[in-house]
Design an enzyme around this catalytic site. Structure first.
Site, PDB file in Angstrom:
ATOM      1  N   LYS A  35      -9.012  -0.393   2.348  1.00 37.17           N
ATOM      2  CA  LYS A  35      -8.580   0.676   3.265  1.00 37.17           C
ATOM      3  C   LYS A  35      -9.619   1.793   3.274  1.00 37.17           C
ATOM      4  O   LYS A  35      -9.926   2.366   4.319  1.00 37.17           O
ATOM      5  CB  LYS A  35      -7.194   1.202   2.853  1.00 37.17           C
ATOM      6  N   GLN A  59       0.790   3.333  -1.858  1.00 37.32           N
ATOM      7  CA  GLN A  59       0.536   1.897  -2.045  1.00 37.32           C
ATOM      8  C   GLN A  59       1.661   1.266  -2.877  1.00 37.32           C
ATOM      9  O   GLN A  59       1.964   1.750  -3.965  1.00 37.32           O
ATOM     10  CB  GLN A  59      -0.830   1.719  -2.738  1.00 37.32           C
ATOM     11  N   ASP A 101       2.385   4.278   7.518  1.00 33.46           N
ATOM     12  CA  ASP A 101       2.815   2.925   7.157  1.00 33.46           C
ATOM     13  C   ASP A 101       4.150   2.565   7.812  1.00 33.46           C
ATOM     14  O   ASP A 101       4.596   1.423   7.734  1.00 33.46           O
ATOM     15  CB  ASP A 101       2.979   2.834   5.627  1.00 33.46           C
TER      16      ASP A 101
END
Ligand code: NAD
Length: 282
Positions: free
Chosen positions: A52, A96, A119
């Site tokens: 990322k 994450q 997200d």
């Protein structure tokens, strides 16, 4: 022999376009920035975060990493998210997963401001997706929809069978496919006679996490096969959930692993950060 859906090339194309958008934002004084929180030292998570970071560099998005010890308390994690929520120069926040079991991931996702939830895991954004409203769609399902669109695969009236009901892939995919007028079946570990649900599907999406789980006999001729899985085979090679070598001869379209869903997931994250940066200042 199926057409291979080239997620790697499509992801590169999307990233090139985003780079231009990012330059445009910067000319207007907006410096898109993503904050990533990584708790503990899960090796797979570290690889994902590194990818990322690289993608952000490529597009021109600033990247800020917050590495937290695995023993961090829930209170401290929430405090950090709140600090990032109020930082004006941060446009996207990503936690994450997985995070250590003593932490409440639902509370953490709920705390991320919906406008910075790149997200798409904040319940408000999940609800908006269910209502087919503009929102941040979680990156893996969003990437899959983009691939289908790019290859001209229309979902209207099609039978789509999704295998795997996780909050990050299977469940948001239900809504994405419904929003495109597909007839959706969702299967999981308690599903009886899985083959009954896959054999008549026009599109099969596998998000299970088991190598060679989807075999040739489970699909119909000409089915579209989307492989989300990331597994290692007995030789340590990266493989998906689909027995690619055999299924490729029966399907009409298929995504490879690597080079299919994975790069698209990262590209859609970049897309969401640019979208967040553009929106905040409109
Ligand atoms: P998960 O690991 O949380 O859950 C797996 C799902 O598979 C569950 O819903 C379970 O019910 C289902 N399942 C397990 N055994 C089954 C069986 N015998 N029959 C039917 N269903 C069964 O799921 P996840 O987090 O969505 O991950 C799934 C896979 O996708 C993993 O390999 C993961 O690494 C991969 N993944 C890839 C990307 C990407 O960008 N390529 C993104 C997310 C996840």
């Amino acid at each position: 022999m199926a057409t291979i859906i080239d997620g790697k090339t499509l992801a590169q194309k999307i990233r090139s376009n985003l780079k231009l958008e990012c330059e445009e934002l910067k000319k207007n004084g907006i410096n898109p920035k993503l904050a990533v929180i990584l708790v503990g030292d899960d090796s797979a998570s570290k690889v994902y975060v590194r990818n990322k970071n690289k993608a952000c560099e490529d597009v021109g998005i600033e990247f800020e990493e917050y590495l937290l010890d695995s023993s961090i308390t829930q209170e401290k994690l929430i405090d950090l998210i709140n600090v990032l929520n109020y930082k004006k120069d941060i446009h996207g926040i990503l936690l994450q997963s997985p995070i250590p079991r003593h932490l409440d991931i639902n509370e953490a996702f709920r705390t991320i401001l919906p406008e910075k939830d790149v997200d798409g895991f904040n319940p408000l954004n999940v609800g908006k997706l269910a209502l087919n409203q503009d929102t941040f769609v979680s990156c893996t399902p969003y990437g899959i929809m983009k691939m289908l669109e790019e290859y001209g695969i229309d979902l209207n009236g099609k039978n789509v069978t999704i295998i795997g009901r996780s909050n990050i892939v299977g469940k948001p995919l239900i809504q994405c496919c419904l929003n495109k007028d597909a007839t959706v079946t969702i299967c999981h570990s308690r599903t009886k006679n899985l083959k009954e649900h896959t054999i008549n599907a026009d599109i099969v999406i596998a998000a299970v996490g088991k190598a060679k789980f989807i075999t040739e006999d489970m699909i119909k001729n000409g089915a579209v096969i989307i492989d989300v899985g990331i597994n290692r085979d007995e030789n340590g090679k990266l493989v998906g959930d689909v027995d690619f070598e055999n299924v490729v001869n029966k399907a009409s379209y298929i995504t490879p692993v690597p080079g299919g869903v994975g790069p698209m997931t990262v590209a859609m994250l970049m897309n969401n950060v640019i979208k967040a940066a553009s929106k905040l200042y409109k």
